[in-house]
Scaffold this active site. Structure first.
Site, PDB file in Angstrom:
ATOM      1  N   SER A 109       0.833  -1.214   0.000  1.00 18.09           N
ATOM      2  CA  SER A 109       0.000   0.000   0.000  1.00 18.09           C
ATOM      3  C   SER A 109       0.855   1.246   0.000  1.00 18.09           C
ATOM      4  CB  SER A 109      -0.873   0.044   1.260  1.00 18.09           C
ATOM      5  OG  SER A 109      -1.613  -1.121   1.383  1.00 18.09           O
TER       6      SER A 109
HETATM    7  N1  SAH Z   1       1.013  -5.365   4.462  1.00 20.83           N
HETATM    8  C1  SAH Z   1       1.590  -5.836   3.238  1.00 20.83           C
HETATM    9  C2  SAH Z   1       0.652  -5.599   2.084  1.00 20.83           C
HETATM   10  C3  SAH Z   1       0.254  -6.873   1.515  1.00 20.83           C
HETATM   11  S1  SAH Z   1      -0.973  -6.820   0.252  1.00 20.83           S
HETATM   12  C4  SAH Z   1       2.962  -5.263   3.001  1.00 20.83           C
HETATM   13  O1  SAH Z   1       3.429  -4.410   3.772  1.00 20.83           O
HETATM   14  O2  SAH Z   1       3.587  -5.673   2.038  1.00 20.83           O
HETATM   15  C5  SAH Z   1      -2.186  -7.853   0.983  1.00 20.83           C
HETATM   16  C6  SAH Z   1      -1.783  -9.261   1.226  1.00 20.83           C
HETATM   17  O3  SAH Z   1      -2.891  -9.929   1.825  1.00 20.83           O
HETATM   18  C7  SAH Z   1      -1.417 -10.060  -0.014  1.00 20.83           C
HETATM   19  O4  SAH Z   1      -0.118 -10.522   0.099  1.00 20.83           O
HETATM   20  C8  SAH Z   1      -2.433 -11.203  -0.021  1.00 20.83           C
HETATM   21  O5  SAH Z   1      -1.899 -12.437  -0.481  1.00 20.83           O
HETATM   22  C9  SAH Z   1      -2.796 -11.283   1.443  1.00 20.83           C
HETATM   23  N2  SAH Z   1      -4.048 -11.969   1.745  1.00 20.83           N
HETATM   24  C10 SAH Z   1      -5.230 -11.920   1.079  1.00 20.83           C
HETATM   25  N3  SAH Z   1      -6.139 -12.726   1.682  1.00 20.83           N
HETATM   26  C11 SAH Z   1      -5.504 -13.286   2.761  1.00 20.83           C
HETATM   27  C12 SAH Z   1      -5.897 -14.211   3.773  1.00 20.83           C
HETATM   28  N4  SAH Z   1      -7.129 -14.752   3.800  1.00 20.83           N
HETATM   29  N5  SAH Z   1      -5.003 -14.560   4.704  1.00 20.83           N
HETATM   30  C13 SAH Z   1      -3.743 -14.051   4.690  1.00 20.83           C
HETATM   31  N6  SAH Z   1      -3.310 -13.188   3.759  1.00 20.83           N
HETATM   32  C14 SAH Z   1      -4.178 -12.800   2.799  1.00 20.83           C
END
Ligand code: SAH
Length: 265
Positions: A109
């Site tokens: 993000s």
């Molecule tokens: N906070 C992260 C942003 C990740 S984007 C950073 O700093 O990089 C959101 C993430 O949520 C993705 O990697 C996606 O695979 C994950 N995601 C989506 N659904 C999920 C679930 N049910 N359990 C765990 N992770 C999930």
């Protein structure tokens, strides 16, 4: 995706400067006051890099102008080297207020949204939060920020490739208070409950009940949730406060996050 970064490098030949040494703590001017990055571990130079202290100071000053006032959040944003978490081709966009691809169709993000969510998570606290659950580890950037703001971080990721990437990104930081978990975050992580905060980086149609159940009384859950007209893929940031009497939902601004998906991949 790497081509985006290459194109950008060509457009701005004078930037970035090389990163010479691990970053020393630096004083920052932000409208919220002087922000001191917390001393932390910094990685050795990558070969390609940027004068990351100056650009982070600039990013933090902009965050403060945008209304982020929590000094702990600003300090964490000043300390954590976002450019270490993105592909080398995207390094010189790392401190712009933009989301960036991290692989497997997922994105990190934009800093403004990350700071806003962390501020909502920590609201009303002058000290570190206790144990916090993060859903969606991604590349591990936000988990690293959380390690500065909480006593313990449990971070869940459903994609093995990103879980491994975050593990690699965090290895050298040796953050003893961060636990990366490969699992479906929709069920939360009951073994760590109750949490002093829960933060999700992926948005579903509704908030999973498990998250609310695993939230401690007095704690906040911050997550994107689908909203708006049916068929429209808009999302809003939602804050849930758990009180002794029940839960209080507050719908904040519109956001755009990747979908919360079930199962592992
Ligand atoms: N906070 C992260 C942003 C990740 S984007 C950073 O700093 O990089 C959101 C993430 O949520 C993705 O990697 C996606 O695979 C994950 N995601 C989506 N659904 C999920 C679930 N049910 N359990 C765990 N992770 C999930």
């Amino acid at each position: 995706m790497p081509n985006m970064g290459q194109a950008n490098l060509k457009k701005r030949p004078g930037f970035p400067a090389r990163l010479g040494l691990p970053s020393p703590p630096a004083k920052l001017s932000a409208s919220a006051g002087q922000v001191q990055p917390v001393p932390g571990r910094h990685l050795p130079p990558q070969g390609i890099g940027m004068d990351s202290i100056a650009v982070r100071q600039n990013m933090v000053a902009k965050l403060a102008q945008q209304g982020i006032s929590n000094t702990q959040v600003l300090s964490a944003m000043a300390s954590v080297e976002r450019h270490r978490f993105v592909d080398t081709a995207l390094v010189n966009q790392a401190y712009e207020d933009t989301s960036l691809p991290i692989g497997l169709g997922q994105t990190i993000s934009k800093p403004g949204v990350v700071a806003r969510m962390l501020e909502l998570l920590c609201q009303g606290r002058g000290t570190r939060l206790g144990r916090v659950l993060e859903i969606g580890t991604g590349c591990g950037y936000q988990a690293t920020l959380l390690s500065h703001l909480c006593t313990e971080v449990y971070s869940m990721e459903r994609l093995r490739g990103l879980h491994d990437k975050a593990r690699a990104n965090l290895r050298h930081l040796r953050l003893a208070n961060v636990h990366l978990l490969f699992g479906d975050g929709i069920a939360g992580y009951a073994r760590g409950a109750p949490y002093a905060g829960i933060i999700a980086a992926a948005g579903g149609d509704a908030l999973p009940q498990a998250w609310i159940d695993q939230l401690a009384v007095g704690a906040f859950l911050v997550a994107p949730v689908a909203g708006g007209p049916i068929g429209c893929r808009s999302q809003s940031l939602v804050v849930v406060e758990k009180t002794a009497q029940g839960v209080r939902h507050t719908v904040m601004e519109a956001v755009h996050f990747v979908p919360l998906k079930s199962g592992l991949a």
